[in-house]
Structure formats: C-alpha cells, structure tokens
Motif scaffolding. Sequence first.
Motif, PDB file in Angstrom:
ATOM      1  N   PRO A 148       0.835  -1.205   0.000  1.00 50.48           N
ATOM      2  CA  PRO A 148       0.000   0.000   0.000  1.00 50.48           C
ATOM      3  C   PRO A 148       0.871   1.257   0.000  1.00 50.48           C
ATOM      4  CG  PRO A 148       0.036  -0.993   2.193  1.00 50.48           C
ATOM      5  CD  PRO A 148       0.876  -1.869   1.319  1.00 50.48           C
ATOM      6  N   VAL A 149       0.602   2.162  -0.924  1.00 47.89           N
ATOM      7  CA  VAL A 149       1.450   3.361  -1.029  1.00 47.89           C
ATOM      8  C   VAL A 149       1.326   4.247   0.201  1.00 47.89           C
ATOM      9  CG1 VAL A 149       1.442   3.371  -3.544  1.00 47.89           C
ATOM     10  CG2 VAL A 149      -0.341   4.627  -2.312  1.00 47.89           C
ATOM     11  N   ASN A 150       0.188   4.175   0.882  1.00 41.20           N
ATOM     12  CA  ASN A 150      -0.003   5.018   2.062  1.00 41.20           C
ATOM     13  C   ASN A 150       0.316   4.290   3.365  1.00 41.20           C
ATOM     14  OD1 ASN A 150      -2.187   3.283   1.928  1.00 41.20           O
ATOM     15  ND2 ASN A 150      -3.636   4.768   2.765  1.00 41.20           N
ATOM     16  N   MET A 151       0.856   3.086   3.264  1.00 37.67           N
ATOM     17  CA  MET A 151       1.326   2.339   4.436  1.00 37.67           C
ATOM     18  C   MET A 151       2.622   1.628   4.045  1.00 37.67           C
ATOM     19  SD  MET A 151      -2.271   0.744   5.893  1.00 37.67           S
ATOM     20  CE  MET A 151      -1.500  -0.074   7.277  1.00 37.67           C
ATOM     21  N   LEU A 152       3.539   2.395   3.500  1.00 40.71           N
ATOM     22  CA  LEU A 152       4.725   1.816   2.880  1.00 40.71           C
ATOM     23  C   LEU A 152       5.611   1.084   3.876  1.00 40.71           C
ATOM     24  CD1 LEU A 152       6.420   1.426   0.353  1.00 40.71           C
ATOM     25  CD2 LEU A 152       7.446   3.678   0.767  1.00 40.71           C
ATOM     26  N   ALA A 153       5.876   1.698   5.019  1.00 36.73           N
ATOM     27  CA  ALA A 153       6.749   1.063   6.008  1.00 36.73           C
ATOM     28  C   ALA A 153       6.137  -0.238   6.521  1.00 36.73           C
ATOM     29  CB  ALA A 153       7.026   2.019   7.164  1.00 36.73           C
ATOM     30  N   TYR A 154       4.835  -0.232   6.713  1.00 39.28           N
ATOM     31  CA  TYR A 154       4.135  -1.446   7.140  1.00 39.28           C
ATOM     32  C   TYR A 154       4.262  -2.537   6.084  1.00 39.28           C
ATOM     33  CZ  TYR A 154       0.164  -4.518   8.180  1.00 39.28           C
ATOM     34  OH  TYR A 154      -0.632  -5.608   8.428  1.00 39.28           O
ATOM     35  N   GLY A 155       3.972  -2.195   4.835  1.00 39.74           N
ATOM     36  CA  GLY A 155       4.064  -3.185   3.765  1.00 39.74           C
ATOM     37  C   GLY A 155       5.462  -3.763   3.646  1.00 39.74           C
ATOM     38  N   PHE A 156       6.473  -2.916   3.763  1.00 40.82           N
ATOM     39  CA  PHE A 156       7.862  -3.372   3.712  1.00 40.82           C
ATOM     40  C   PHE A 156       8.150  -4.415   4.788  1.00 40.82           C
ATOM     41  CE2 PHE A 156      11.526  -2.302   6.471  1.00 40.82           C
ATOM     42  CZ  PHE A 156      12.531  -2.993   5.798  1.00 40.82           C
ATOM     43  N   THR A 157       7.688  -4.154   6.009  1.00 45.32           N
ATOM     44  CA  THR A 157       7.969  -5.109   7.096  1.00 45.32           C
ATOM     45  C   THR A 157       7.238  -6.426   6.886  1.00 45.32           C
ATOM     46  OG1 THR A 157       6.173  -4.224   8.510  1.00 45.32           O
ATOM     47  CG2 THR A 157       8.380  -3.265   8.772  1.00 45.32           C
ATOM     48  N   LYS A 158       6.046  -6.372   6.307  1.00 44.09           N
ATOM     49  CA  LYS A 158       5.296  -7.603   6.064  1.00 44.09           C
ATOM     50  C   LYS A 158       5.949  -8.448   4.972  1.00 44.09           C
ATOM     51  CE  LYS A 158       3.251  -7.091   9.275  1.00 44.09           C
ATOM     52  NZ  LYS A 158       2.845  -7.993  10.384  1.00 44.09           N
ATOM     53  N   THR A 159       6.539  -7.784   3.976  1.00 45.51           N
ATOM     54  CA  THR A 159       7.296  -8.520   2.958  1.00 45.51           C
ATOM     55  C   THR A 159       8.538  -9.146   3.571  1.00 45.51           C
ATOM     56  OG1 THR A 159       6.535  -6.928   1.300  1.00 45.51           O
ATOM     57  CG2 THR A 159       8.366  -8.346   0.682  1.00 45.51           C
ATOM     58  N   ALA A 160       9.198  -8.403   4.441  1.00 48.77           N
ATOM     59  CA  ALA A 160      10.389  -8.921   5.109  1.00 48.77           C
ATOM     60  C   ALA A 160      10.074 -10.192   5.888  1.00 48.77           C
ATOM     61  CB  ALA A 160      10.976  -7.864   6.036  1.00 48.77           C
ATOM     62  N   GLN A 161       8.902 -10.241   6.517  1.00 47.20           N
ATOM     63  CA  GLN A 161       8.532 -11.436   7.267  1.00 47.20           C
ATOM     64  C   GLN A 161       8.442 -12.668   6.371  1.00 47.20           C
ATOM     65  OE1 GLN A 161       4.901  -9.938   9.067  1.00 47.20           O
ATOM     66  NE2 GLN A 161       5.876  -9.911  11.083  1.00 47.20           N
ATOM     67  N   LEU A 162       7.985 -12.489   5.153  1.00 49.55           N
ATOM     68  CA  LEU A 162       7.908 -13.628   4.243  1.00 49.55           C
ATOM     69  C   LEU A 162       9.298 -14.172   3.935  1.00 49.55           C
ATOM     70  CD1 LEU A 162       5.232 -12.487   1.609  1.00 49.55           C
ATOM     71  CD2 LEU A 162       4.901 -13.564   3.851  1.00 49.55           C
ATOM     72  N   SER A 163      10.249 -13.287   3.723  1.00 47.29           N
ATOM     73  CA  SER A 163      11.616 -13.718   3.447  1.00 47.29           C
ATOM     74  C   SER A 163      12.213 -14.451   4.637  1.00 47.29           C
ATOM     75  CB  SER A 163      12.493 -12.501   3.107  1.00 47.29           C
ATOM     76  OG  SER A 163      12.051 -11.864   1.934  1.00 47.29           O
ATOM     77  N   ILE A 164      11.989 -13.909   5.819  1.00 45.15           N
ATOM     78  CA  ILE A 164      12.555 -14.520   7.024  1.00 45.15           C
ATOM     79  C   ILE A 164      11.937 -15.891   7.268  1.00 45.15           C
ATOM     80  CG2 ILE A 164      12.731 -14.297   9.534  1.00 45.15           C
ATOM     81  CD1 ILE A 164      12.733 -11.188   8.979  1.00 45.15           C
ATOM     82  N   ALA A 165      10.612 -15.986   7.141  1.00 45.94           N
ATOM     83  CA  ALA A 165       9.946 -17.269   7.376  1.00 45.94           C
ATOM     84  C   ALA A 165      10.449 -18.332   6.406  1.00 45.94           C
ATOM     85  CB  ALA A 165       8.432 -17.107   7.232  1.00 45.94           C
ATOM     86  N   ARG A 166      10.602 -17.965   5.146  1.00 46.80           N
ATOM     87  CA  ARG A 166      11.091 -18.933   4.151  1.00 46.80           C
ATOM     88  C   ARG A 166      12.519 -19.349   4.464  1.00 46.80           C
ATOM     89  NH1 ARG A 166       9.418 -22.755   0.413  1.00 46.80           N
ATOM     90  NH2 ARG A 166      11.131 -23.107  -1.043  1.00 46.80           N
TER      91      ARG A 166
END
Length: 264
Positions: A148-166
Amino acid sequence: MQIDLSGKTAVISGSTSGIGLAIATGIAMSGADTVINGRNQRTVDEALDTIRGHAGGATVRGVVADLGTLIGCEALKKAVPDADIVVNNLGVYGPSDIFATGDDEWERYFQVNVMSGVRMTRAYLRGMMERRWGRVVFVSSESALNIPVNMLAYGFTKTAQLSIARGVAKYAAASGVTVNAVLPGPTLTDGVRDMLKETAQKEHKPIEQAADEFVVAHRATSIIRRAATPEEVANMVVYICSPQASATTGAALRVDGGVVDTIA
C-alpha cells in the motif's frame, strides 16, 4: 479434524487483542499451555480473563514485555525458557507514505514488526530442533504482496517477514520444525473498529457494515466482499501449529478473502 496440542507450550506475541487474542484463544482451546504477551498488565489480565472464559480449564498465563526491544524479548525468554510453538503476531501499522515517514518511524516499524519475530524465533528455534518438533508462524499480511502506497513502512515489514519465514524454514529442514507465514486480508480487529467508528456513527450504520463497505471500496479484488473476523484468521494459524500440518513449511498462506489477485 481434532487438533490436540496437549503437552505443547505456545507463545503468542502481541496477543491481548485482535488477531493475536483470537490465535491465543484457539491454541489454548486446543490444549496447549499458552503464554500471551502485551506491554500493559491491565490488558494482559483482561485478555487472560477472555481466554479463560472461552477455554475453561486451559493453562494460560501472561508475560508483560515490550517485544519491540531486545530487553523485552530477553525478559520473555527468561520467563518462558522453552516453547514448542511461537506465533510472531506483534505488529504496528498506520498511514505513512514515502515522504511522511521519517527515519525514526522506519526504525520503529522494523524493530517491532520484523526484529521482534527474529528475536523470538532465535530464542526458541534451537530447542525445537533439538526436540525434533516445533512450529513457528509469522503473521504477515496481504500488504506484503499488495504494497500500500499510504502504508509503505508497514508493507515493507510484512514482505520482510515472508523472506525470514522462508529462510528459517530452509534452515530447519528435516528437523521436524515447520516455519510458515500467514497473510490476513482486511480483518475486523479492534484497531479497524476504532478506525471506522467515526464513519459508522456519522452514517448511522453498524461497524460491520462500514467495514464491509471499506473492503469493497479499498480492496476491490476481495472475493468474499467483506472483512474477515479475527477468528477466521486464527483458524488457519491454529491448524498450521497442529501436528496435522507437518508437511506444510516455508509457505505463505493467505487468509485474505481473495484480495491478492493471483492463482499462485
């Protein structure tokens, strides 16, 4: 399907309300010794009362600690030396586009949403692998894929979680420990209720209706065309924590109501 987590100890971060509380309730009802977490003694006590009301006879306790800090994670580890199940649910969110988000705010999102899960996983993963059984779950978001362009920092952290979990799933290969991410879509949590309260009152409609209309307006790809309940998200997490889910690891499992418009 009868999910039995008897004899297991589960730690759920950020679990005094919303999705975290629903997860903790479901896990406690499945028989696990359940540890909830929050930063405030009052909210922790209220959450414990809620869980006990739904899961009579369950073994449940709370640890007050700020898991967005190293000190808080160390305090929880000291209070709960070993766990079989870790659900990294703690997270913050809010509007923040690229210009509205300062360095300090980026750091806060990173420490709370990403590093809390890293530290909690690091605290308990080795013991799980030694015992040849364990479950680690990261509660991510459909915003990990639909940034989401208006929740960029949040979206970034949620993507990071996918990388870490994998990556952690691959590290724990063949150990009996599974590591997965769950991606909720729009969910009618207490935070969303608060966000929509003024609109619902102004338009003289129930919060649930306002939430469903918000989904239709702002998540047009939703297939269920409504907000999910915390319990619907929790059902997926409880299953992933179960013995029945032993062949599911390294996965990003969507509970998004079809918001992410892809077949893969």
